[in-house]
Design a protein around this motif. Structure first.
Motif, PDB file in Angstrom:
ATOM      1  N   VAL A  31       0.887  -1.164   0.000  1.00  0.00           N
ATOM      2  CA  VAL A  31       0.000   0.000   0.000  1.00  0.00           C
ATOM      3  C   VAL A  31       0.926   1.215   0.000  1.00  0.00           C
ATOM      4  N   VAL A  32       0.692   2.170  -0.907  1.00  0.00           N
ATOM      5  CA  VAL A  32       1.638   3.266  -1.092  1.00  0.00           C
ATOM      6  C   VAL A  32       0.949   4.628  -1.017  1.00  0.00           C
ATOM      7  N   SER A  33       1.573   5.551  -0.276  1.00  0.00           N
ATOM      8  CA  SER A  33       1.198   6.961  -0.297  1.00  0.00           C
ATOM      9  C   SER A  33       2.427   7.728  -0.764  1.00  0.00           C
ATOM     10  N   THR A  34       2.230   8.835  -1.469  1.00  0.00           N
ATOM     11  CA  THR A  34       3.366   9.610  -1.960  1.00  0.00           C
ATOM     12  C   THR A  34       3.238  11.062  -1.536  1.00  0.00           C
ATOM     13  N   ALA A  35       4.386  11.672  -1.218  1.00  0.00           N
ATOM     14  CA  ALA A  35       4.427  13.071  -0.802  1.00  0.00           C
ATOM     15  C   ALA A  35       5.530  13.788  -1.558  1.00  0.00           C
ATOM     16  N   LYS A  36       5.284  15.043  -1.932  1.00  0.00           N
ATOM     17  CA  LYS A  36       6.251  15.786  -2.738  1.00  0.00           C
ATOM     18  C   LYS A  36       7.290  16.513  -1.890  1.00  0.00           C
ATOM     19  N   ASP A  37       7.023  16.678  -0.590  1.00  0.00           N
ATOM     20  CA  ASP A  37       7.977  17.376   0.274  1.00  0.00           C
ATOM     21  C   ASP A  37       7.725  17.017   1.733  1.00  0.00           C
ATOM     22  N   ALA A  38       8.522  17.610   2.628  1.00  0.00           N
ATOM     23  CA  ALA A  38       8.436  17.296   4.051  1.00  0.00           C
ATOM     24  C   ALA A  38       7.086  17.695   4.647  1.00  0.00           C
ATOM     25  N   ASP A  39       6.551  18.834   4.216  1.00  0.00           N
ATOM     26  CA  ASP A  39       5.265  19.288   4.756  1.00  0.00           C
ATOM     27  C   ASP A  39       4.143  18.301   4.426  1.00  0.00           C
ATOM     28  N   GLU A  40       4.124  17.825   3.189  1.00  0.00           N
ATOM     29  CA  GLU A  40       3.096  16.869   2.797  1.00  0.00           C
ATOM     30  C   GLU A  40       3.303  15.538   3.508  1.00  0.00           C
ATOM     31  N   ALA A  41       4.575  15.166   3.708  1.00  0.00           N
ATOM     32  CA  ALA A  41       4.868  13.932   4.438  1.00  0.00           C
ATOM     33  C   ALA A  41       4.368  14.020   5.871  1.00  0.00           C
ATOM     34  N   ASP A  42       4.556  15.175   6.515  1.00  0.00           N
ATOM     35  CA  ASP A  42       4.070  15.377   7.879  1.00  0.00           C
ATOM     36  C   ASP A  42       2.553  15.213   7.947  1.00  0.00           C
ATOM     37  N   MET A  43       1.868  15.720   6.932  1.00  0.00           N
ATOM     38  CA  MET A  43       0.414  15.610   6.892  1.00  0.00           C
ATOM     39  C   MET A  43      -0.017  14.146   6.866  1.00  0.00           C
ATOM     40  N   PHE A  44       0.658  13.342   6.045  1.00  0.00           N
ATOM     41  CA  PHE A  44       0.346  11.917   5.977  1.00  0.00           C
ATOM     42  C   PHE A  44       0.657  11.214   7.301  1.00  0.00           C
ATOM     43  N   LEU A  45       1.785  11.562   7.919  1.00  0.00           N
ATOM     44  CA  LEU A  45       2.196  10.908   9.164  1.00  0.00           C
ATOM     45  C   LEU A  45       1.236  11.216  10.304  1.00  0.00           C
ATOM     46  N   ASN A  46       0.567  12.346  10.229  1.00  0.00           N
ATOM     47  CA  ASN A  46      -0.412  12.685  11.257  1.00  0.00           C
ATOM     48  C   ASN A  46      -1.746  11.970  11.063  1.00  0.00           C
ATOM     49  N   GLN A  47      -1.911  11.352   9.886  1.00  0.00           N
ATOM     50  CA  GLN A  47      -3.183  10.700   9.577  1.00  0.00           C
ATOM     51  C   GLN A  47      -3.092   9.176   9.524  1.00  0.00           C
ATOM     52  N   TYR A  48      -1.923   8.654   9.141  1.00  0.00           N
ATOM     53  CA  TYR A  48      -1.803   7.215   8.903  1.00  0.00           C
ATOM     54  C   TYR A  48      -0.570   6.630   9.599  1.00  0.00           C
ATOM     55  N   ARG A  49      -0.620   5.313   9.769  1.00  0.00           N
ATOM     56  CA  ARG A  49       0.551   4.591  10.271  1.00  0.00           C
ATOM     57  C   ARG A  49       1.278   3.983   9.085  1.00  0.00           C
ATOM     58  N   PHE A  50       2.598   4.179   9.035  1.00  0.00           N
ATOM     59  CA  PHE A  50       3.402   3.634   7.945  1.00  0.00           C
ATOM     60  C   PHE A  50       4.388   2.598   8.481  1.00  0.00           C
ATOM     61  N   ASP A  51       4.665   1.593   7.659  1.00  0.00           N
ATOM     62  CA  ASP A  51       5.628   0.557   8.030  1.00  0.00           C
ATOM     63  C   ASP A  51       7.038   0.922   7.595  1.00  0.00           C
ATOM     64  N   LEU A  52       7.156   1.821   6.616  1.00  0.00           N
ATOM     65  CA  LEU A  52       8.477   2.230   6.131  1.00  0.00           C
ATOM     66  C   LEU A  52       8.332   3.496   5.298  1.00  0.00           C
ATOM     67  N   ILE A  53       9.366   4.337   5.336  1.00  0.00           N
ATOM     68  CA  ILE A  53       9.395   5.555   4.535  1.00  0.00           C
ATOM     69  C   ILE A  53      10.575   5.500   3.578  1.00  0.00           C
ATOM     70  N   VAL A  54      10.312   5.760   2.292  1.00  0.00           N
ATOM     71  CA  VAL A  54      11.364   5.926   1.295  1.00  0.00           C
ATOM     72  C   VAL A  54      11.549   7.428   1.141  1.00  0.00           C
ATOM     73  N   LEU A  55      12.716   7.937   1.523  1.00  0.00           N
ATOM     74  CA  LEU A  55      12.914   9.378   1.679  1.00  0.00           C
ATOM     75  C   LEU A  55      14.058   9.898   0.814  1.00  0.00           C
ATOM     76  N   ASP A  56      13.760  10.874  -0.044  1.00  0.00           N
ATOM     77  CA  ASP A  56      14.781  11.518  -0.872  1.00  0.00           C
ATOM     78  C   ASP A  56      15.528  12.550  -0.035  1.00  0.00           C
ATOM     79  N   VAL A  57      16.824  12.685  -0.286  1.00  0.00           N
ATOM     80  CA  VAL A  57      17.625  13.648   0.460  1.00  0.00           C
ATOM     81  C   VAL A  57      17.457  15.066  -0.080  1.00  0.00           C
ATOM     82  N   MET A  58      17.636  15.229  -1.393  1.00  0.00           N
ATOM     83  CA  MET A  58      17.640  16.561  -2.002  1.00  0.00           C
ATOM     84  C   MET A  58      16.225  17.023  -2.326  1.00  0.00           C
TER      85      MET A  58
END
Length: 228
Positions: A31-58
């Motif tokens: 099951v996959v959710s995608t976020a374009k930046d840190a702010d959008e990622a925070d929004m998802f983390l406040n709503q759902y539980r994730f088993d793993l995050i694939v995170l870009d550095v730049m």
């Protein structure tokens, strides 16, 4: 019994890569959710539980390293970092910030999946036949890692709180030292931080957090969970 699918959050500002990774991981039964930046990622983390995050550095704004540092203050969710920077120093810095693995771009999607599966295999398994814990005014489902009120309203929990309640719930009635809980939850959770997490968790499951009935302190020994 249908096996629960792992929920992956992909955080990358590259629209094309984000879309490709999302589609490929879904084809691999995630099951996959995608976020374009840190702010959008925070929004998802406040709503759902994730088993793993694939995170870009730049990323623009808050970069991956900064986001990971902030994330590790309250969560041990596994993180696999992606970056075009393949230098050893960058990889070491990412691991020091709390990353579980590091994959430089460009990479083969199959390698990404193998690394994700390797990380997920190391996650603690549920060891109890009792999957629902009752705390009077609320209920915790260990399998879903979901805390709800008696009326069915979801009570927000951080990933660390979910892990802590699951670990204690799997061995209800057993005393865990702060050091043991820190060891189970990860090196980022030192004994002092465990005390903080216990205090926060009590505010969510106890009627009177200063006089806990369910999450008890055993003087000189540690903590013990006694659900109804």
């Amino acid at each position: 019994m249908i096996e629960e699918k792992h929920h992956i959050l992909v955080v990358d500002d590259d629209t094309r890569l984000r879309s490709l990774l999302g589609r490929f991981l879904r084809e691999q039964e995630f099951v996959v959710s995608t976020a374009k930046d840190a702010d959008e990622a925070d929004m998802f983390l406040n709503q759902y539980r994730f088993d793993l995050i694939v995170l870009d550095v730049m990323m623009p704004g808050i970069n991956g390293f900064e986001f990971l540092k902030k994330l590790r203050e309250e969560s041990n969710v596994p993180v696999l970092m992606l970056t075009a920077m393949g230098e050893t120093d960058s990889r070491i810095f990412g691991l020091e910030q709390g990353a579980d693995d590091y994959l430089p771009k460009p990479f083969e999607p199959k390698e990404l999946v193998l690394r994700i599966k390797s990380i997920l295999k190391r996650l603690p398994k549920i060891e109890t036949s009792q999957s629902v814990l009752n705390f009077g005014s609320c209920v915790y489902n260990i399998l879903k890692k979901e805390l709800t009120s008696v009326s069915g309203e979801i009570i927000h929990m951080t990933n660390v709180e979910q892990q802590l309640l699951s670990v204690l719930g799997q061995k209800a009635g057993q005393i865990f030292t702060r050091e043991k809980l820190a060891e189970i939850l990860g090196a980022g959770n030192n004994p002092r931080s465990i005390d903080v997490q216990i205090t926060r968790l009590r505010k969510k499951i106890e009627k009177d957090s200063k006089n806990p009935r369910y999450l008890q302190t055993i003087r000189g020994k540690g903590y013990m969970l006694l659900p109804e």
